[in-house]
Design a protein around this motif. Structure first.
Motif, PDB file in Angstrom:
ATOM      1  N   THR A  86       0.828  -1.201   0.000  1.00 49.67           N
ATOM      2  CA  THR A  86       0.000   0.000   0.000  1.00 49.67           C
ATOM      3  C   THR A  86       0.864   1.253   0.000  1.00 49.67           C
ATOM      4  OG1 THR A  86      -1.914  -1.030   1.045  1.00 49.67           O
ATOM      5  CG2 THR A  86      -1.668   1.336   1.363  1.00 49.67           C
ATOM      6  N   LEU A  87       1.931   1.261   0.774  1.00 48.28           N
ATOM      7  CA  LEU A  87       2.845   2.409   0.773  1.00 48.28           C
ATOM      8  C   LEU A  87       3.473   2.603  -0.603  1.00 48.28           C
ATOM      9  CD1 LEU A  87       4.506   1.959   4.266  1.00 48.28           C
ATOM     10  CD2 LEU A  87       3.057   3.866   3.544  1.00 48.28           C
ATOM     11  N   GLU A  88       3.836   1.512  -1.276  1.00 50.48           N
ATOM     12  CA  GLU A  88       4.382   1.622  -2.629  1.00 50.48           C
ATOM     13  C   GLU A  88       3.336   2.210  -3.585  1.00 50.48           C
ATOM     14  OE1 GLU A  88       7.486   1.029  -3.911  1.00 50.48           O
ATOM     15  OE2 GLU A  88       8.048   0.944  -1.797  1.00 50.48           O
ATOM     16  N   ALA A  89       2.103   1.772  -3.446  1.00 51.94           N
ATOM     17  CA  ALA A  89       1.026   2.304  -4.290  1.00 51.94           C
ATOM     18  C   ALA A  89       0.810   3.785  -4.011  1.00 51.94           C
ATOM     19  CB  ALA A  89      -0.255   1.516  -4.053  1.00 51.94           C
ATOM     20  N   MET A  90       0.927   4.186  -2.761  1.00 55.37           N
ATOM     21  CA  MET A  90       0.775   5.602  -2.415  1.00 55.37           C
ATOM     22  C   MET A  90       1.885   6.448  -3.026  1.00 55.37           C
ATOM     23  SD  MET A  90      -0.450   5.435   1.576  1.00 55.37           S
ATOM     24  CE  MET A  90      -2.163   5.068   1.990  1.00 55.37           C
ATOM     25  N   ILE A  91       3.099   5.920  -3.043  1.00 53.01           N
ATOM     26  CA  ILE A  91       4.211   6.632  -3.671  1.00 53.01           C
ATOM     27  C   ILE A  91       3.921   6.846  -5.152  1.00 53.01           C
ATOM     28  CG2 ILE A  91       6.634   6.409  -4.373  1.00 53.01           C
ATOM     29  CD1 ILE A  91       7.070   4.904  -1.692  1.00 53.01           C
ATOM     30  N   THR A  92       3.444   5.808  -5.811  1.00 54.24           N
ATOM     31  CA  THR A  92       3.145   5.870  -7.240  1.00 54.24           C
ATOM     32  C   THR A  92       2.028   6.864  -7.538  1.00 54.24           C
ATOM     33  OG1 THR A  92       3.840   3.582  -7.584  1.00 54.24           O
ATOM     34  CG2 THR A  92       2.388   4.531  -9.247  1.00 54.24           C
ATOM     35  N   CYS A  93       0.979   6.826  -6.752  1.00 55.62           N
ATOM     36  CA  CYS A  93      -0.221   7.607  -7.054  1.00 55.62           C
ATOM     37  C   CYS A  93      -0.234   9.002  -6.439  1.00 55.62           C
ATOM     38  CB  CYS A  93      -1.467   6.856  -6.590  1.00 55.62           C
ATOM     39  SG  CYS A  93      -1.690   5.249  -7.379  1.00 55.62           S
ATOM     40  N   LEU A  94       0.429   9.165  -5.294  1.00 56.89           N
ATOM     41  CA  LEU A  94       0.383  10.443  -4.586  1.00 56.89           C
ATOM     42  C   LEU A  94       1.705  11.197  -4.620  1.00 56.89           C
ATOM     43  CD1 LEU A  94      -1.548   9.278  -1.370  1.00 56.89           C
ATOM     44  CD2 LEU A  94      -2.502  10.117  -3.528  1.00 56.89           C
ATOM     45  N   GLY A  95       2.787  10.476  -4.903  1.00 56.47           N
ATOM     46  CA  GLY A  95       4.106  11.105  -4.897  1.00 56.47           C
ATOM     47  C   GLY A  95       4.856  10.779  -3.627  1.00 56.47           C
ATOM     48  N   GLY A  96       6.116  10.422  -3.767  1.00 56.14           N
ATOM     49  CA  GLY A  96       6.912   9.978  -2.633  1.00 56.14           C
ATOM     50  C   GLY A  96       7.270  11.059  -1.639  1.00 56.14           C
ATOM     51  N   GLU A  97       7.073  12.335  -2.012  1.00 53.52           N
ATOM     52  CA  GLU A  97       7.430  13.433  -1.118  1.00 53.52           C
ATOM     53  C   GLU A  97       6.330  13.743  -0.105  1.00 53.52           C
ATOM     54  OE1 GLU A  97       8.354  16.668  -3.665  1.00 53.52           O
ATOM     55  OE2 GLU A  97      10.182  15.751  -4.452  1.00 53.52           O
ATOM     56  N   ARG A  98       5.164  13.192  -0.304  1.00 58.64           N
ATOM     57  CA  ARG A  98       4.055  13.441   0.636  1.00 58.64           C
ATOM     58  C   ARG A  98       4.424  12.940   2.024  1.00 58.64           C
ATOM     59  NH1 ARG A  98      -1.710  13.646  -1.137  1.00 58.64           N
ATOM     60  NH2 ARG A  98      -1.615  14.501  -3.241  1.00 58.64           N
ATOM     61  N   GLU A  99       4.204  13.763   3.035  1.00 53.93           N
ATOM     62  CA  GLU A  99       4.414  13.310   4.406  1.00 53.93           C
ATOM     63  C   GLU A  99       3.304  12.359   4.818  1.00 53.93           C
ATOM     64  OE1 GLU A  99       7.001  15.638   7.544  1.00 53.93           O
ATOM     65  OE2 GLU A  99       4.991  16.466   7.302  1.00 53.93           O
ATOM     66  N   ALA A 100       3.676  11.380   5.610  1.00 54.69           N
ATOM     67  CA  ALA A 100       2.692  10.400   6.065  1.00 54.69           C
ATOM     68  C   ALA A 100       3.096   9.876   7.439  1.00 54.69           C
ATOM     69  CB  ALA A 100       2.583   9.244   5.070  1.00 54.69           C
TER      70      ALA A 100
END
Length: 278
Positions: free
Chosen positions: A169-183
């Motif tokens: 899910t984290l990998e999918a978030m990087i792909t779809c939202l961008g890896g720079e987003r804080e989480a």
């Protein structure tokens, strides 16, 4: 107590988080409608409460529903509890609440612990607006589609996730939202091995991948919303980028698409790195 259905929040881990009102309601109720009676029995035993229980969840048959409604019709008190936290927050039960209300019975909230709110309160992310999404789809394609639909959302996003899916899910978030987003990864909240770790999605993904313990237990993910003019990789741009990456080095492919779209080369390159060519 007045007759009605009492929606009772229970602890998400630390039993000290149960409220005095919740204990009073559970002890005085004529019936407790529990998502899992075996799970709730441990809580009741700890506090020496012997109120009768009835299993109730979204797949319960008419007999279970009838037992609850009969109790209310007789002027009784029914307490609704889930396995942990506040009932109906990504838990079954809203159909029961709705039917109880439609039949003219009162419904009373008894507030308390909620994993989503607990995580958000300690996240360090903006809390003036947030969007609770619950669990993302289990299948990769549907999960990516849902995340892409949320990419432009400016509110902080809050998810529940199963431990065996958190890494992908984290990998999918990087792909779809961008890896720079804080989480924020909030794991096992209020329990012995509680983890609260905030970082950009790329770093958070590495943190989880490097420690198998972070892929266990109950997990909440909170992700910062889109800020300002932050770029989002649209599906058609992603398709073009992947196609060019089949012919060119990743950096060159990212540069070409950046020239054509105005998106940042770094964003596009990062997208490629975390989204292998199909």
């Amino acid at each position: 107590m007045e007759s009605g259905l009492y929606v009772v929040a229970t602890p998400i881990g630390n039993l000290g988080d149960i409220s005095q009102r919740a204990l009073a309601v559970l002890a005085a109720a004529d019936l407790i409608a529990a998502e899992d009676t075996r799970h709730s029995a441990r809580l009741l035993q700890h506090f020496s409460i012997d109120t009768p229980m009835q299993a109730y969840h979204d797949h319960s048959d008419q007999r279970a529903l009838s037992k609850v409604l009969d109790c209310l019709a007789a002027g009784g008190v029914v307490a609704l509890v889930s396995d942990a936290g506040t009932p109906l927050i990504s838990d079954p039960g809203y159909r029961l609440v709705r039917q109880v209300q439609d039949l003219g019975h009162a419904v009373y909230p008894v507030p308390g612990a909620c994993a989503a709110i607990a995580a958000l309160s300690a996240s360090g992310l903006p809390t003036d607006r947030f969007l609770f999404e619950g669990f993302l789809p289990a299948k990769a394609g549907a999960r990516a589609s849902r995340l892409q639909a949320l990419a432009a959302e400016s509110a902080t996003l809050v998810f529940y996730e199963a431990p065996h899916r958190v890494a992908e899910t984290l990998e999918a978030m990087i792909t779809c939202l961008g890896g720079e987003r804080e989480a924020l990864l909030a794991r096992e909240l209020t329990k012995t091995f509680e983890t609260l770790h905030r970082a950009p999605l790329v770093e958070l993904s590495r943190f989880v991948a490097a420690d198998s313990n972070q892929q266990r237990g109950e997990i909440v993910l909170a992700v910062a919303g889109r800020r300002g003019r932050e770029e989002v990789v649209a599906p058609e741009v992603a398709q073009l980028l992947r196609r060019l990456a089949q012919e060119l080095p990743a950096k060159r492919a990212a540069a070409v698409v950046a020239d054509c779209t105005g998106l940042r080369k770094k964003l596009l390159y990062e997208f490629l790195v975390h989204s292998p060519v199909e």
